[in-house]
Design a protein around this motif. Structure first.
Motif: not given
Length: 401
Positions: A54-58, A99-100, A248-250
């Motif tokens: 979900v967090t783009k692997g960041q 919350m998201s 980012s990613p937020g």
């Protein structure tokens, strides 16, 4: 440290080390509430992969069993049984989803308004300090073993070179474990009896969860504390990795990832998961903040969950050894909170800021509890809520930075 700066061997070793750091807490929660520890490892591993997807692997975050739900699950299980209580964790996921959505809608300004550095700083400090009693309790079971593990890790951290420099925690645990073996303090009977391969019980005997409204609603307010702690942990990880993950990613993605991981745990009968401060402390010490390394930790957790003898061997590590290591790790988390206040140049001469920081820390360290009927909030959650309210209600000083 970036992943490309580490060889595959070093990434693997550090990733396994990070799991060692999270292992004690991850399996302790299910043991306390009567669930299979192997299931907790399985849901922690899969949940971490869901989060990274979900967090783009960041974001270098590991998800493990949450201590915030121990008391609520025990209480709920008396009314609706363990299966109903675990199914009710879906209510926690709902809070994360809401919350998201709010953060996605309002953007970072909502976070800056509700959770400025003067609030987040002391909450981060509390994340570390609130864990310290469990570290001391575990270490106190055998102070000799605890100090051997702690001193070994400190020596490696201070004088180690090359690969050893990256694994002070693992070396400290290994040294403490070997000494415990020599002292006859390790019970290997469970290892001998364990099968080489065994699926976690809830996975092997999977049954569709019986969702019900009552435990679902019961668990919703319980999510307040871990949601606020989640925000603090994301800031901690960002400070350690020197990246702005809120941008980012937020934060909406990290919140959604945690919520989906909790929802998965409820479906397979595992305890709810949350961002793990213990692993963040290990990253602070080793300076390895690669998300790839965290995914190795997640994969290792899944492997351990199906390897009966290996999981039993890890469970045989004396609590005192883990406690000694945690004496170092939890303190490093608290120092990140102090660094956060300094980095953002929070004015500590401001009466308003002093009030917010003082009350937040005092209530958290003092163990304040607020109860409304069957609902109660305490610890980091209560302190964070109080800090947020004080920040919103106290008038800003004219010359405040």
């Amino acid at each position: 440290m970036k992943a490309e700066e580490l060889s595959p061997l070093r990434k693997t070793v550090v990733g396994v080390q990070f799991l060692f750091v999270a292992f004690g807490s991850t399996v302790l929660v299910p043991l306390l509430i009567g669930l299979d520890p192997a299931t907790a490892l399985f849901t922690a591993g899969i949940g971490t992969f869901i989060f990274h997807l979900v967090t783009k692997g960041q974001v270098p975050i590991f998800l493990g069993s949450s201590f915030a739900f121990i008391a609520p699950i025990i209480s709920a299980s008396k009314q609706w049984g363990m299966s109903g209580s675990i199914a009710g964790i879906a209510g926690v996921a709902l809070v994360y989803f809401v919350m998201s959505a709010l953060i996605k809608w309002q953007g970072r300004k909502l976070i800056d308004r509700l959770f400025p550095p003067v609030v987040i700083g002391p909450v981060i400090i509390l994340i570390g300090l609130s864990l310290s009693p469990s570290a001391v309790k575990m270490a106190s079971e055998n102070w000799v073993l605890a100090f051997i593990a702690l001193i070994s890790a400190i020596l490696v951290l201070t004088f180690g070179r090359g690969l050893a420099k990256l694994v002070p925690v693992a070396i400290g645990i290994v040294v403490g474990y070997v000494v415990a073996l020599c002292m006859g303090l390790v019970d290997l009977s469970a290892v001998e009896a364990a099968p080489w391969f065994a699926l976690p019980s809830s996975v092997a005997n999977f049954q569709v969860p019986q969702f019900a409204l009552e435990p679902f609603v019961f668990m919703i307010p319980v999510a307040i504390a871990p949601v606020i702690e989640h925000i603090g942990d994301v800031y901690v990880v960002g400070a350690v990795a020197e990246r702005d993950f809120v941008k980012s990613p937020g934060l909406h993605r990290t919140m959604l990832g945690d919520g989906l991981a909790c929802l998965f745990a409820s479906f397979v009968g595992g305890p709810p998961v949350t961002t793990y401060s213990e692993v963040t402390g290990a990253m602070q010490i080793t300076h390895v903040t690669s998300p790839q390394v965290i995914r190795i930790s997640a994969a290792t957790a899944i492997v351990f969950s199906v390897m009966g003898k290996l999981a039993a061997l890890l469970q045989s590590i004396p609590s005192a050894v883990l406690g000694g290591i945690m004496l170092l790790l939890f303190g490093t988390i608290a120092t990140v909170g102090v660094q956060n206040l300094i980095h953002h140049k929070v004015n500590l001469n401001s009466t308003r800021n002093i009030i917010i920081i003082s009350v937040t820390l005092t209530m958290g360290i003092g163990g304040a509890v607020l109860t409304f009927g069957s609902f109660s909030i305490s610890g980091i959650g209560l302190s964070a809520v109080v800090g947020v309210l004080l920040n919103l209600l106290l008038p800003k000083e004219k010359k405040e930075d």
